[in-house]
Scaffold this motif. Sequence first.
Motif, PDB file in Angstrom:
ATOM      1  N   ASP A  63      14.002 -62.751 -79.235  1.00 44.19           N
ATOM      2  CA  ASP A  63      13.204 -63.902 -79.653  1.00 44.19           C
ATOM      3  C   ASP A  63      12.527 -63.574 -81.174  1.00 44.19           C
ATOM      4  O   ASP A  63      12.101 -64.649 -81.557  1.00 44.19           O
ATOM      5  CB  ASP A  63      12.070 -63.905 -78.680  1.00 44.19           C
ATOM      6  N   PHE A  64      12.474 -62.311 -81.630  1.00 42.75           N
ATOM      7  CA  PHE A  64      11.776 -61.856 -82.659  1.00 42.75           C
ATOM      8  C   PHE A  64      12.783 -60.923 -83.646  1.00 42.75           C
ATOM      9  O   PHE A  64      12.635 -59.732 -83.903  1.00 42.75           O
ATOM     10  CB  PHE A  64      10.759 -61.246 -82.442  1.00 42.75           C
ATOM     11  N   PRO A  65      14.140 -61.492 -83.790  1.00 40.01           N
ATOM     12  CA  PRO A  65      15.360 -60.657 -84.788  1.00 40.01           C
ATOM     13  C   PRO A  65      14.726 -60.159 -86.028  1.00 40.01           C
ATOM     14  O   PRO A  65      15.292 -59.135 -86.534  1.00 40.01           O
ATOM     15  CB  PRO A  65      16.429 -61.617 -84.608  1.00 40.01           C
ATOM     16  N   SER A  66      13.764 -60.809 -86.509  1.00 34.42           N
ATOM     17  CA  SER A  66      13.341 -60.448 -87.891  1.00 34.42           C
ATOM     18  C   SER A  66      12.120 -59.501 -87.906  1.00 34.42           C
ATOM     19  O   SER A  66      11.693 -59.033 -88.862  1.00 34.42           O
ATOM     20  CB  SER A  66      13.190 -61.645 -88.882  1.00 34.42           C
ATOM     21  N   SER A  67      11.584 -59.468 -86.708  1.00 34.61           N
ATOM     22  CA  SER A  67      10.430 -58.371 -86.459  1.00 34.61           C
ATOM     23  C   SER A  67      10.746 -56.743 -86.963  1.00 34.61           C
ATOM     24  O   SER A  67      12.041 -56.384 -86.793  1.00 34.61           O
ATOM     25  CB  SER A  67       9.818 -58.305 -85.002  1.00 34.61           C
ATOM     26  N   PRO A  68       9.883 -55.927 -87.428  1.00 36.22           N
ATOM     27  CA  PRO A  68      10.143 -54.729 -87.706  1.00 36.22           C
ATOM     28  C   PRO A  68      10.563 -53.846 -86.563  1.00 36.22           C
ATOM     29  O   PRO A  68      10.998 -52.759 -86.648  1.00 36.22           O
ATOM     30  CB  PRO A  68       8.975 -54.192 -88.556  1.00 36.22           C
ATOM     31  N   LYS A  69      10.360 -54.467 -85.397  1.00 38.51           N
ATOM     32  CA  LYS A  69      10.493 -53.622 -84.112  1.00 38.51           C
ATOM     33  C   LYS A  69      11.895 -54.003 -83.433  1.00 38.51           C
ATOM     34  O   LYS A  69      12.114 -53.342 -82.436  1.00 38.51           O
ATOM     35  CB  LYS A  69       9.261 -54.047 -82.839  1.00 38.51           C
ATOM     36  N   ALA A  70      12.490 -54.877 -83.953  1.00 37.68           N
ATOM     37  CA  ALA A  70      13.713 -55.454 -83.674  1.00 37.68           C
ATOM     38  C   ALA A  70      14.808 -54.304 -83.479  1.00 37.68           C
ATOM     39  O   ALA A  70      15.543 -54.037 -82.526  1.00 37.68           O
ATOM     40  CB  ALA A  70      14.207 -56.634 -84.301  1.00 37.68           C
ATOM     41  N   ALA A  71      15.016 -53.781 -84.523  1.00 35.39           N
ATOM     42  CA  ALA A  71      16.146 -52.622 -84.549  1.00 35.39           C
ATOM     43  C   ALA A  71      15.920 -51.703 -83.801  1.00 35.39           C
ATOM     44  O   ALA A  71      16.910 -51.132 -82.791  1.00 35.39           O
ATOM     45  CB  ALA A  71      16.270 -52.109 -85.958  1.00 35.39           C
TER      46      ALA A  71
END
Length: 243
Positions: A188-196
């Motif tokens: 849902d949030f692929p561009s979040s800094p937490k995604a990777a």
Amino acid sequence: MYKKIITLSLFLLFAGYGCAAGSSDVDRTIQAQGQLIIQNQQKISDLQSDLDTLRGQLEETRHQLNQTIERQKMILQEMANGTGFSASNSNTGSQENSSDSAASPEQSSSELSGWLTSGDDKADYNFVMQFINDDKQSDNAIVAFQNFLKAYPKTNYRANVNYWLGQLCYKKGKKDDASFYYATVVKDFPSSPKAADSLYKVGVILLDKGDKKNAKAVFQQVVNKYAKDKNAVEQANKKLASL
């Protein structure tokens, strides 16, 4: 002759009395047995009712578990296929990119149990964050962040909250729950800094379960999609080298 008649009359009288007494005892016995049968039938009926209730609860629990498992399978399948993570989420704002900070001056407490949201998502997020590293408050922090998501369904902190729920659940050994929250961040949030890091953690959980094939595919996704996140890529490459 008269004595014989008297004797016979007395015999018949006592014989009749004995029969009457015996009949009374039999009636009482039958009545007692009947009451016992009724009581046992009632107990059986109560036990059957309790059993039906337990069966209903079991079916509901099984249904919810199956839904969760199917949801996780779909998300993990998307990860393995490399689909579902290309579009950015329009609700991902600057607040998700901000660092996780300490509690705001307006709210401070040494106890999280029974905490309720205030209507201010930023203040509430910062308040719960102060308990993230407190092992004694892990269960309370999980409940608090779950309530946070219910209270603020459109908050810009959703990616961060799902990530920290993943961290908390993983620390508690609830790996399936952790995988679900991490996968939610990635999907849902692929561009979040937490995604990777979330995607990397999904790979770690798969590896923990012995699923090397899908774990390898997930680690490769980290390398391919999040090249700018050097730490996550470095960790993923180390895992790939060991597989």
